[in-house]
Scaffold this active site. Sequence first.
Site, PDB file in Angstrom:
ATOM      1  N   TYR A 123     -12.137  -7.294   6.726  1.00  0.00           N
ATOM      2  CA  TYR A 123     -10.970  -7.408   5.830  1.00  0.00           C
ATOM      3  C   TYR A 123     -10.703  -8.883   5.560  1.00  0.00           C
ATOM      4  O   TYR A 123     -10.635  -9.684   6.494  1.00  0.00           O
ATOM      5  CB  TYR A 123      -9.716  -6.759   6.438  1.00  0.00           C
ATOM      6  CG  TYR A 123      -8.531  -6.936   5.520  1.00  0.00           C
ATOM      7  CD1 TYR A 123      -8.383  -6.161   4.373  1.00  0.00           C
ATOM      8  CD2 TYR A 123      -7.577  -7.936   5.757  1.00  0.00           C
ATOM      9  CE1 TYR A 123      -7.333  -6.352   3.499  1.00  0.00           C
ATOM     10  CE2 TYR A 123      -6.515  -8.129   4.882  1.00  0.00           C
ATOM     11  CZ  TYR A 123      -6.396  -7.343   3.756  1.00  0.00           C
ATOM     12  OH  TYR A 123      -5.359  -7.538   2.886  1.00  0.00           O
ATOM     13  N   ASP A 146     -13.162 -16.473   8.867  1.00  0.00           N
ATOM     14  CA  ASP A 146     -11.815 -16.097   8.449  1.00  0.00           C
ATOM     15  C   ASP A 146     -10.995 -15.843   9.715  1.00  0.00           C
ATOM     16  O   ASP A 146     -11.063 -14.761  10.298  1.00  0.00           O
ATOM     17  CB  ASP A 146     -11.885 -14.861   7.547  1.00  0.00           C
ATOM     18  CG  ASP A 146     -10.506 -14.362   7.127  1.00  0.00           C
ATOM     19  OD1 ASP A 146      -9.499 -14.862   7.663  1.00  0.00           O
ATOM     20  OD2 ASP A 146     -10.441 -13.465   6.268  1.00  0.00           O
ATOM     21  N   TYR A 166       0.807  -1.221   0.000  1.00  0.00           N
ATOM     22  CA  TYR A 166       0.000   0.000   0.000  1.00  0.00           C
ATOM     23  C   TYR A 166       0.838   1.267   0.000  1.00  0.00           C
ATOM     24  O   TYR A 166       0.672   2.125   0.860  1.00  0.00           O
ATOM     25  CB  TYR A 166      -0.967   0.005   1.198  1.00  0.00           C
ATOM     26  CG  TYR A 166      -2.063  -1.027   1.055  1.00  0.00           C
ATOM     27  CD1 TYR A 166      -3.178  -0.749   0.272  1.00  0.00           C
ATOM     28  CD2 TYR A 166      -1.951  -2.275   1.657  1.00  0.00           C
ATOM     29  CE1 TYR A 166      -4.169  -1.695   0.113  1.00  0.00           C
ATOM     30  CE2 TYR A 166      -2.945  -3.231   1.494  1.00  0.00           C
ATOM     31  CZ  TYR A 166      -4.049  -2.928   0.724  1.00  0.00           C
ATOM     32  OH  TYR A 166      -5.028  -3.850   0.563  1.00  0.00           O
ATOM     33  N   LYS A 208      -1.404 -16.618   8.163  1.00  0.00           N
ATOM     34  CA  LYS A 208      -0.544 -15.778   9.007  1.00  0.00           C
ATOM     35  C   LYS A 208       0.320 -16.571  10.012  1.00  0.00           C
ATOM     36  O   LYS A 208       1.403 -16.984   9.650  1.00  0.00           O
ATOM     37  CB  LYS A 208      -1.377 -14.705   9.672  1.00  0.00           C
ATOM     38  CG  LYS A 208      -1.859 -13.672   8.650  1.00  0.00           C
ATOM     39  CD  LYS A 208      -2.220 -12.327   9.238  1.00  0.00           C
ATOM     40  CE  LYS A 208      -2.247 -11.277   8.150  1.00  0.00           C
ATOM     41  NZ  LYS A 208      -3.576 -10.783   7.804  1.00  0.00           N
TER      42      LYS A 208
HETATM   43  C1  LIG Z   1      -4.151 -10.832   6.417  1.00  0.00           C
HETATM   44  C2  LIG Z   1      -5.522 -11.336   6.268  1.00  0.00           C
HETATM   45  C3  LIG Z   1      -5.949 -11.955   5.078  1.00  0.00           C
HETATM   46  C4  LIG Z   1      -5.074 -12.059   3.852  1.00  0.00           C
HETATM   47  O1  LIG Z   1      -3.936 -12.838   4.058  1.00  0.00           O
HETATM   48  P1  LIG Z   1      -2.668 -12.661   3.091  1.00  0.00           P
HETATM   49  O2  LIG Z   1      -1.739 -13.743   3.534  1.00  0.00           O
HETATM   50  O3  LIG Z   1      -2.143 -11.270   3.325  1.00  0.00           O
HETATM   51  O4  LIG Z   1      -3.149 -12.847   1.695  1.00  0.00           O
HETATM   52  C5  LIG Z   1      -7.239 -12.425   5.025  1.00  0.00           C
HETATM   53  N1  LIG Z   1      -8.066 -12.314   6.081  1.00  0.00           N
HETATM   54  C6  LIG Z   1      -7.695 -11.741   7.237  1.00  0.00           C
HETATM   55  C7  LIG Z   1      -8.653 -11.683   8.378  1.00  0.00           C
HETATM   56  C8  LIG Z   1      -6.410 -11.230   7.370  1.00  0.00           C
HETATM   57  O5  LIG Z   1      -6.045 -10.625   8.518  1.00  0.00           O
END
Ligand SMILES: *Cc1c(COP(=O)(O)O)cnc(C)c1O
Length: 430
Positions: free
Chosen positions: A145, A246, A18, A275
Amino acid sequence: MFTQDDRAFDRQHIWHPYTSLHEPLPCYPVVAAEKCQLELADGRRLVDGMSSWWAAIHGYNHPRLNQALQQQMAQMSHVMFGGITHPAAVQLCRQLVSMTPEALECVFLADSGSVAVEVSMKMAMQYWLGRGERRQQFLTLQRGYHGDTFAAMSVCDPDNSMHSLWRGFLPPHHFAAAPQCAFDDAWDERDIDDFARLIAQHHTQIAAVILEPIVQGAGGMRFYHPRYLQRVREYCDRYGLLLIADEIATGFGRSGKLFACEHAQIVPDILCLGKALTGGTMTLSATLTTREVADTIGRSEAGCFMHGPTFMGNPLACAVASASLALVQEGAWQRQVAGIEQQLRDQLLALRSHPQVADVRVLGAIGVVESRTPVNMAAIQRFFVDQGVWIRPFGRLIYLMPPYIITADELAQLTTAIGRALDNPALFNA
Ligand SMILES: *Cc1c(COP(=O)(O)O)cnc(C)c1O
């Protein structure tokens, strides 16, 4: 070594997340990292408050993670996953199946969090195809997000991810108002009204609900009420819709529970992990689902799940993830995260009365100070580096999510630096 030439090349040729290549914000060269500290090229050491965006939960340069990588590297770093399997993938998926709720037993490995989200949405659509219906809409929450690829972006908060740029290209989905009841607030049943209205109105078109359980991360660092998530599960059951959780940011202890869904004692139909999965060593994600969803996908016209990245099940990533999960399973994180939570409460909540502060919130090993005016990014970043800490705010959010192994002294350095920053009006825009 990091020369002036390297710095100039970086500025001219390399995009960072970004940022504009035209007028990039300054970048700090890091040449080594150990436990909870980053070492800059000029020899300074910074206490890390970010865990490299939720990932490095066990700290940097961890001997057990390094050893897993070295052992796997000596066997093979990579082999295709099509028509081939290998011990590292099987062991990792065994751990994932056993750590997650019982119903989640089928695992899809991919390269990154965004791809895990793509996979989860594709799973939901193919599930409906298997049931003879074409459903392509999703219901999600404002301020969410889910990643930067297009399907993931289509369910991110429309303002934060600038949906206006992609108008006509991004599929339109349904956005319920962001939850207003905070994690510790008294539950107000009206908080679910907007979600309830949308699901009642559109349920025959919707494939799944997708959300971040309890912690809305990059879309605003907000912690919402577990009852909200319970209600979402109830509505999904009532209308026969899949629920995608997620947990890419929250998975593996960050919110104080192994998975944030546990705060509400609910089980999703599809779970996205990423992550911290590899302890922050490599990129890897996993999408888990139930046998029923997997079987139903198998009945879709394709007859199989339509996805298969080149580096699917990469053995190095699987091996290091497996070592990271073994550390998680040993359980020290529970005491560590509880200790961080207590210290963040003690040291950050005191800042609530500061004139520059709009809100302070803490959950698990996440501490957020929301300022009244947006930070001046370049100025505050420099200030923090000069204070010997690595904290990377955005907008009005100054937040900490340190490695679980952080010491009390190191954590105090982070919270002290935030307090000092708030006293410095030059670090904030008017
Ligand atoms: C960081 C994140 C993503 C995306 O993961 P990347 O490895 O950056 O593609 C998706 N969902 C959530 C909740 C996140 O924090």
